[in-house]
Design a protein around this motif. Structure first.
Motif, PDB file in Angstrom:
ATOM      1  N   LYS A  50      -3.015   0.948 -14.452  1.00 23.46           N
ATOM      2  CA  LYS A  50      -3.193  -0.609 -15.073  1.00 23.46           C
ATOM      3  C   LYS A  50      -2.200  -0.974 -16.736  1.00 23.46           C
ATOM      4  CE  LYS A  50      -4.101  -3.097 -11.294  1.00 23.46           C
ATOM      5  NZ  LYS A  50      -2.710  -4.021 -10.994  1.00 23.46           N
ATOM      6  N   ALA A  51      -3.346   0.399 -17.526  1.00 25.14           N
ATOM      7  CA  ALA A  51      -2.466   0.144 -18.923  1.00 25.14           C
ATOM      8  C   ALA A  51      -1.209   1.142 -19.276  1.00 25.14           C
ATOM      9  CB  ALA A  51      -3.836   0.669 -19.631  1.00 25.14           C
ATOM     10  N   GLY A  52      -0.661   1.218 -17.982  1.00 25.46           N
ATOM     11  CA  GLY A  52       0.607   2.161 -17.529  1.00 25.46           C
ATOM     12  C   GLY A  52       0.314   3.829 -18.427  1.00 25.46           C
ATOM     13  N   ILE A  53      -1.238   3.871 -18.409  1.00 24.09           N
ATOM     14  CA  ILE A  53      -1.123   5.893 -18.372  1.00 24.09           C
ATOM     15  C   ILE A  53      -1.518   6.389 -17.186  1.00 24.09           C
ATOM     16  CG2 ILE A  53      -2.582   7.031 -19.630  1.00 24.09           C
ATOM     17  CD1 ILE A  53      -2.854   4.578 -21.424  1.00 24.09           C
ATOM     18  N   ASN A  54      -0.855   6.858 -16.885  1.00 25.55           N
ATOM     19  CA  ASN A  54      -0.957   7.499 -15.477  1.00 25.55           C
ATOM     20  C   ASN A  54      -2.019   9.036 -15.461  1.00 25.55           C
ATOM     21  OD1 ASN A  54       0.905   6.349 -13.578  1.00 25.55           O
ATOM     22  ND2 ASN A  54       2.766   7.120 -14.236  1.00 25.55           N
ATOM     23  N   ILE A  55      -2.554   9.286 -15.171  1.00 27.20           N
ATOM     24  CA  ILE A  55      -3.664  10.239 -15.281  1.00 27.20           C
ATOM     25  C   ILE A  55      -4.071  11.194 -13.445  1.00 27.20           C
ATOM     26  CG2 ILE A  55      -4.432   9.854 -17.035  1.00 27.20           C
ATOM     27  CD1 ILE A  55      -6.951   8.472 -16.068  1.00 27.20           C
ATOM     28  N   PRO A  56      -5.147  12.383 -14.038  1.00 26.47           N
ATOM     29  CA  PRO A  56      -4.611  12.907 -12.691  1.00 26.47           C
ATOM     30  C   PRO A  56      -6.196  12.055 -11.626  1.00 26.47           C
ATOM     31  CG  PRO A  56      -4.914  14.163 -14.530  1.00 26.47           C
ATOM     32  CD  PRO A  56      -5.041  12.968 -14.709  1.00 26.47           C
ATOM     33  N   ARG A  57      -6.340  12.651 -10.839  1.00 23.27           N
ATOM     34  CA  ARG A  57      -7.315  11.647  -9.440  1.00 23.27           C
ATOM     35  C   ARG A  57      -8.938  11.831 -10.289  1.00 23.27           C
ATOM     36  NH1 ARG A  57     -10.282   9.927  -7.410  1.00 23.27           N
ATOM     37  NH2 ARG A  57     -10.516   9.087  -5.197  1.00 23.27           N
ATOM     38  N   THR A  58      -8.882  13.761  -9.971  1.00 18.12           N
ATOM     39  CA  THR A  58      -9.940  13.740  -9.878  1.00 18.12           C
ATOM     40  C   THR A  58     -10.600  14.488 -11.219  1.00 18.12           C
ATOM     41  OG1 THR A  58      -9.469  16.514  -9.837  1.00 18.12           O
ATOM     42  CG2 THR A  58      -9.926  15.454  -7.876  1.00 18.12           C
ATOM     43  N   ALA A  59     -12.414  13.550 -11.310  1.00 20.40           N
ATOM     44  CA  ALA A  59     -12.537  14.239 -12.253  1.00 20.40           C
ATOM     45  C   ALA A  59     -12.833  15.316 -13.917  1.00 20.40           C
ATOM     46  CB  ALA A  59     -14.418  13.978 -12.880  1.00 20.40           C
ATOM     47  N   SER A  60     -12.560  16.199 -12.986  1.00 22.41           N
ATOM     48  CA  SER A  60     -12.512  17.881 -13.799  1.00 22.41           C
ATOM     49  C   SER A  60     -10.783  17.591 -13.528  1.00 22.41           C
ATOM     50  CB  SER A  60     -12.828  18.679 -12.612  1.00 22.41           C
ATOM     51  OG  SER A  60     -12.246  19.029 -10.703  1.00 22.41           O
ATOM     52  N   ALA A  61     -10.028  17.589 -12.696  1.00 21.63           N
ATOM     53  CA  ALA A  61      -8.415  16.960 -13.420  1.00 21.63           C
ATOM     54  C   ALA A  61      -7.767  16.589 -14.903  1.00 21.63           C
ATOM     55  CB  ALA A  61      -7.696  17.313 -11.594  1.00 21.63           C
ATOM     56  N   GLN A  62      -9.234  15.053 -14.661  1.00 27.06           N
ATOM     57  CA  GLN A  62      -8.711  14.670 -15.629  1.00 27.06           C
ATOM     58  C   GLN A  62      -9.044  14.942 -17.205  1.00 27.06           C
ATOM     59  OE1 GLN A  62     -10.900  10.714 -14.311  1.00 27.06           O
ATOM     60  NE2 GLN A  62      -9.446  10.245 -12.719  1.00 27.06           N
ATOM     61  N   GLN A  63     -10.513  15.474 -17.356  1.00 24.16           N
ATOM     62  CA  GLN A  63     -10.370  16.441 -18.180  1.00 24.16           C
ATOM     63  C   GLN A  63      -9.866  17.024 -18.678  1.00 24.16           C
ATOM     64  OE1 GLN A  63     -14.382  19.416 -17.331  1.00 24.16           O
ATOM     65  NE2 GLN A  63     -15.389  18.091 -19.409  1.00 24.16           N
ATOM     66  N   GLY A  75     -12.638   2.695 -24.562  1.00 25.21           N
ATOM     67  CA  GLY A  75     -11.356   3.136 -23.546  1.00 25.21           C
ATOM     68  C   GLY A  75     -11.203   4.458 -22.914  1.00 25.21           C
ATOM     69  N   ASP A  76     -11.778   5.730 -24.017  1.00 24.25           N
ATOM     70  CA  ASP A  76     -11.286   6.895 -23.659  1.00 24.25           C
ATOM     71  C   ASP A  76     -12.495   7.534 -22.537  1.00 24.25           C
ATOM     72  OD1 ASP A  76     -10.400   7.516 -26.041  1.00 24.25           O
ATOM     73  OD2 ASP A  76     -12.254   7.939 -27.807  1.00 24.25           O
ATOM     74  N   LEU A  77     -12.416   8.300 -22.525  1.00 27.24           N
ATOM     75  CA  LEU A  77     -13.029   9.121 -21.211  1.00 27.24           C
ATOM     76  C   LEU A  77     -14.220   9.693 -21.417  1.00 27.24           C
ATOM     77  CD1 LEU A  77     -10.311  10.149 -18.463  1.00 27.24           C
ATOM     78  CD2 LEU A  77     -11.410   7.676 -18.570  1.00 27.24           C
ATOM     79  N   VAL A  78     -15.469   9.215 -20.779  1.00 35.33           N
ATOM     80  CA  VAL A  78     -16.693   9.917 -21.102  1.00 35.33           C
ATOM     81  C   VAL A  78     -17.281  11.439 -19.412  1.00 35.33           C
ATOM     82  CG1 VAL A  78     -19.489   9.889 -21.220  1.00 35.33           C
ATOM     83  CG2 VAL A  78     -17.379   7.770 -21.567  1.00 35.33           C
ATOM     84  N   PHE A  79     -17.262  12.459 -20.001  1.00 38.89           N
ATOM     85  CA  PHE A  79     -17.205  13.521 -18.835  1.00 38.89           C
ATOM     86  C   PHE A  79     -18.269  13.361 -18.975  1.00 38.89           C
ATOM     87  CE2 PHE A  79     -12.527  13.801 -20.183  1.00 38.89           C
ATOM     88  CZ  PHE A  79     -12.286  13.477 -19.029  1.00 38.89           C
ATOM     89  N   SER A  80     -18.748  14.270 -17.946  1.00 39.77           N
ATOM     90  CA  SER A  80     -19.990  14.637 -17.501  1.00 39.77           C
ATOM     91  C   SER A  80     -20.009  16.354 -16.365  1.00 39.77           C
ATOM     92  CB  SER A  80     -21.244  14.042 -16.667  1.00 39.77           C
ATOM     93  OG  SER A  80     -21.609  12.689 -16.618  1.00 39.77           O
ATOM     94  N   GLY A  81     -20.771  17.329 -17.320  1.00 44.20           N
ATOM     95  CA  GLY A  81     -20.809  18.707 -16.128  1.00 44.20           C
ATOM     96  C   GLY A  81     -18.626  19.371 -17.051  1.00 44.20           C
ATOM     97  N   PHE A  82     -18.878  20.933 -17.211  1.00 52.30           N
ATOM     98  CA  PHE A  82     -17.547  20.972 -16.699  1.00 52.30           C
ATOM     99  C   PHE A  82     -17.470  22.362 -16.355  1.00 52.30           C
ATOM    100  CE2 PHE A  82     -14.803  24.251 -19.486  1.00 52.30           C
ATOM    101  CZ  PHE A  82     -13.908  23.477 -19.977  1.00 52.30           C
ATOM    102  N   PRO A  83     -16.790  22.631 -15.393  1.00 48.71           N
ATOM    103  CA  PRO A  83     -15.981  21.548 -15.151  1.00 48.71           C
ATOM    104  C   PRO A  83     -16.327  20.482 -14.717  1.00 48.71           C
ATOM    105  CG  PRO A  83     -15.539  22.404 -13.349  1.00 48.71           C
ATOM    106  CD  PRO A  83     -16.456  23.329 -14.579  1.00 48.71           C
ATOM    107  N   ALA A  84     -15.912  18.657 -15.195  1.00 48.37           N
ATOM    108  CA  ALA A  84     -15.987  17.411 -15.037  1.00 48.37           C
ATOM    109  C   ALA A  84     -16.970  17.129 -13.963  1.00 48.37           C
ATOM    110  CB  ALA A  84     -15.389  16.115 -15.380  1.00 48.37           C
ATOM    111  N   TYR A  85     -17.879  16.598 -13.254  1.00 53.11           N
ATOM    112  CA  TYR A  85     -18.546  16.481 -12.210  1.00 53.11           C
ATOM    113  C   TYR A  85     -18.579  14.286 -11.764  1.00 53.11           C
ATOM    114  CZ  TYR A  85     -22.989  16.369 -13.917  1.00 53.11           C
ATOM    115  OH  TYR A  85     -23.465  15.879 -14.777  1.00 53.11           O
ATOM    116  N   HIS A  86     -18.356  14.237 -13.087  1.00 52.40           N
ATOM    117  CA  HIS A  86     -18.074  12.783 -12.920  1.00 52.40           C
ATOM    118  C   HIS A  86     -17.168  12.107 -14.086  1.00 52.40           C
ATOM    119  CE1 HIS A  86     -19.772   8.668 -12.383  1.00 52.40           C
ATOM    120  NE2 HIS A  86     -20.169   8.495 -14.236  1.00 52.40           N
ATOM    121  N   VAL A  87     -16.881  11.013 -14.701  1.00 51.05           N
ATOM    122  CA  VAL A  87     -15.936  10.552 -15.291  1.00 51.05           C
ATOM    123  C   VAL A  87     -16.487   9.240 -15.077  1.00 51.05           C
ATOM    124  CG1 VAL A  87     -13.452  10.140 -14.009  1.00 51.05           C
ATOM    125  CG2 VAL A  87     -13.272  10.220 -16.562  1.00 51.05           C
ATOM    126  N   SER A  88     -16.401   8.173 -16.342  1.00 52.08           N
ATOM    127  CA  SER A  88     -16.808   6.428 -16.402  1.00 52.08           C
ATOM    128  C   SER A  88     -15.803   6.593 -17.753  1.00 52.08           C
ATOM    129  CB  SER A  88     -17.517   6.405 -16.880  1.00 52.08           C
ATOM    130  OG  SER A  88     -18.800   7.540 -18.040  1.00 52.08           O
TER     131      SER A  88
END
Length: 120
Positions: A50-63, A75-88
């Motif tokens: 919606k902000a015009g930024i295309n990002i990957p589908r999964t939490a780990s791919a976004q990370q 507005g930054d992403l918050v990741f839990s785990g590595f590889p990420a299992y959750h994003v907010s």
């Protein structure tokens, strides 16, 4: 006078946070990618799109695709785990907007535990 330091980043981060905040109360839905229900990464992908930024589908791919930052901005992403299992989405002042788990709705909540942060 207004600072001349306004950048694309500040415009998109306010757009990201505004969209995310407007979705508070939306139900969690496994695999969900629309305002009828979101999972965590479906939520972040939708908000960024919606902000015009295309990002990957999964939490780990976004990370993997994000640039890691150590001092998050709203507005930054918050990741839990590595590889990420959750994003907010970082809301500022130690809070996140998060689609957490089945049976819940999107909420703004305090961040607990170790997290990593990413920026697009």
């Amino acid at each position: 006078t207004r600072s001349s330091r306004t950048s694309t980043r500040s415009v998109s981060s306010s757009s990201v946070l505004s969209t995310a905040s407007n979705l508070v109360g939306t139900p969690y839905r496994s695999g969900g990618t629309t305002p009828s229900g979101f999972d965590c990464s479906g939520f972040t992908q939708y908000v960024y799109r919606k902000a015009g930024i295309n990002i990957p589908r999964t939490a780990s791919a976004q990370q993997s695709a994000a640039r890691r930052v150590y001092t998050p901005q709203p507005g930054d992403l918050v990741f839990s785990g590595f590889p990420a299992y959750h994003v907010s989405i970082y809301a500022g002042n130690g809070y996140e907007v998060s689609a957490r788990m089945p049976g819940t709705v999107i909420v703004t909540k305090k961040i607990y535990g170790y997290k990593s942060y990413g920026r697009f």
